[in-house]
Design a protein around this motif. Structure first.
Motif, short mmCIF file in Angstrom:
data_model
loop_
_atom_site.label_atom_id
_atom_site.label_comp_id
_atom_site.label_asym_id
_atom_site.label_seq_id
_atom_site.Cartn_x
_atom_site.Cartn_y
_atom_site.Cartn_z
N VAL A 44 -6.58 4.76 3.74
CA VAL A 44 -6.59 4.13 5.07
C VAL A 44 -7.96 4.23 5.73
N ASP A 45 -8.77 5.23 5.37
CA ASP A 45 -10.12 5.32 5.95
C ASP A 45 -11.15 4.52 5.15
N ARG A 104 2.90 4.55 1.48
CA ARG A 104 2.41 4.89 0.14
C ARG A 104 1.37 5.99 0.28
N HIS A 105 1.49 7.03 -0.53
CA HIS A 105 0.57 8.15 -0.52
C HIS A 105 0.17 8.50 -1.95
N VAL A 106 -1.03 9.05 -2.09
CA VAL A 106 -1.58 9.40 -3.39
C VAL A 106 -1.89 10.88 -3.40
N ILE A 158 2.28 11.92 5.45
CA ILE A 158 1.68 12.78 4.43
C ILE A 158 2.15 14.24 4.53
N THR A 159 2.67 14.64 5.68
CA THR A 159 3.03 16.04 5.93
C THR A 159 4.02 16.61 4.91
N VAL A 175 -4.76 14.72 -1.13
CA VAL A 175 -3.59 13.92 -0.82
C VAL A 175 -4.01 12.95 0.27
N TRP A 176 -3.72 11.67 0.09
CA TRP A 176 -4.15 10.68 1.08
C TRP A 176 -3.19 9.51 1.18
N SER A 177 -3.21 8.86 2.33
CA SER A 177 -2.39 7.68 2.59
C SER A 177 -3.13 6.44 2.11
N ALA A 178 -2.36 5.46 1.60
CA ALA A 178 -2.99 4.30 0.97
C ALA A 178 -2.28 3.00 1.34
N GLN A 179 -3.03 1.93 1.20
CA GLN A 179 -2.46 0.59 1.26
C GLN A 179 -2.62 -0.04 -0.12
N VAL A 180 -1.67 -0.90 -0.49
CA VAL A 180 -1.69 -1.54 -1.81
C VAL A 180 -2.47 -2.84 -1.72
N LEU A 181 -3.39 -3.04 -2.66
CA LEU A 181 -4.13 -4.29 -2.80
C LEU A 181 -3.78 -4.85 -4.18
N SER A 182 -3.51 -6.15 -4.24
CA SER A 182 -3.19 -6.74 -5.54
C SER A 182 -3.80 -8.13 -5.66
N PRO A 183 -3.93 -8.60 -6.90
CA PRO A 183 -4.54 -9.91 -7.11
C PRO A 183 -3.74 -11.04 -6.46
#
Length: 183
Positions: A44-45, A104-106, A158-159, A175-183
């Motif tokens: 997210v950052d 979504r988190h990684v 994330i907690t 551990v981090w929060s994410a956004q999904v990018l796709s073609p």
């Protein structure tokens, strides 16, 4: 075809415009080397990204990136993000994420080489706990040299993931929060 992971760390946030430009430059390079982008997870950052590709091997993907970057006359070498490219040895979970998936988190870890027994034990312990704590496991990747692990998880925030990590005394790099990018 093997699954290849690209870990990217950038000093300046990666923006949609920058990523779209890079993808357009890389597309012919990918096609020439039989590389197909599956999807990416962008923090997210904007400073961290995990990309997944189908490719003949990791070197084909490295060469695609080198060629695409050489085509860019606007980027100075010091501005290029740091990348680590590695082959996945084991995948568990869904094949392709839904783009609209929220929460979504990684979780990433680096270890001495994990035996099959160690990997199964870490996964079992962590995933059993996740099932009890409103954390949905989506998929995980283990590098072919068995030293890197990436978990993709869904949780309200994330907690609970960080709490699981500490309670189970499982060491992870980040551990981090994410956004999904796709073609």
């Amino acid at each position: 075809m093997p699954l290849i992971i690209v870990e990217t760390t950038a000093k300046q946030p990666l923006t949609g415009e920058l990523l779209n430009d890079a993808y357009q430059r890389a597309l012919p390079c990918f096609a020439a080397r039989n590389v197909a982008w599956r999807y990416s997870l962008l923090s997210v950052d904007g400073h961290r990204m995990i990309c997944t590709f189908d490719a003949p091997d990791a070197e084909s993907l490295r060469e695609s990136y080198r060629r695409a970057e050489s085509l860019s006359h606007q980027v100075r070498v010091g501005e290029l993000p740091h990348r680590s490219i590695w082959a996945v040895g084991l995948v568990r979970g869904e094949a392709q994420p839904q783009r609209s998936l929220a929460g979504r988190h990684v979780m990433e870890g680096t270890y001495p080489p994990l035996s099959e027994t160690d990997w199964n034990e870490i996964s079992r312990k962590f995933l059993d706990y996740c099932a009890e704590c409103d954390i949905e496991w989506l998929q995980s990747y283990l590098s072919s040299d068995r030293t890197k692990v990436i978990y993709e998880l869904k949780a309200p925030d994330i907690t609970p993931i960080q709490e699981a990590q500490h309670k189970l005394e499982i060491s992870f790099d980040r551990v981090w929060s994410a956004q999904v990018l796709s073609p």
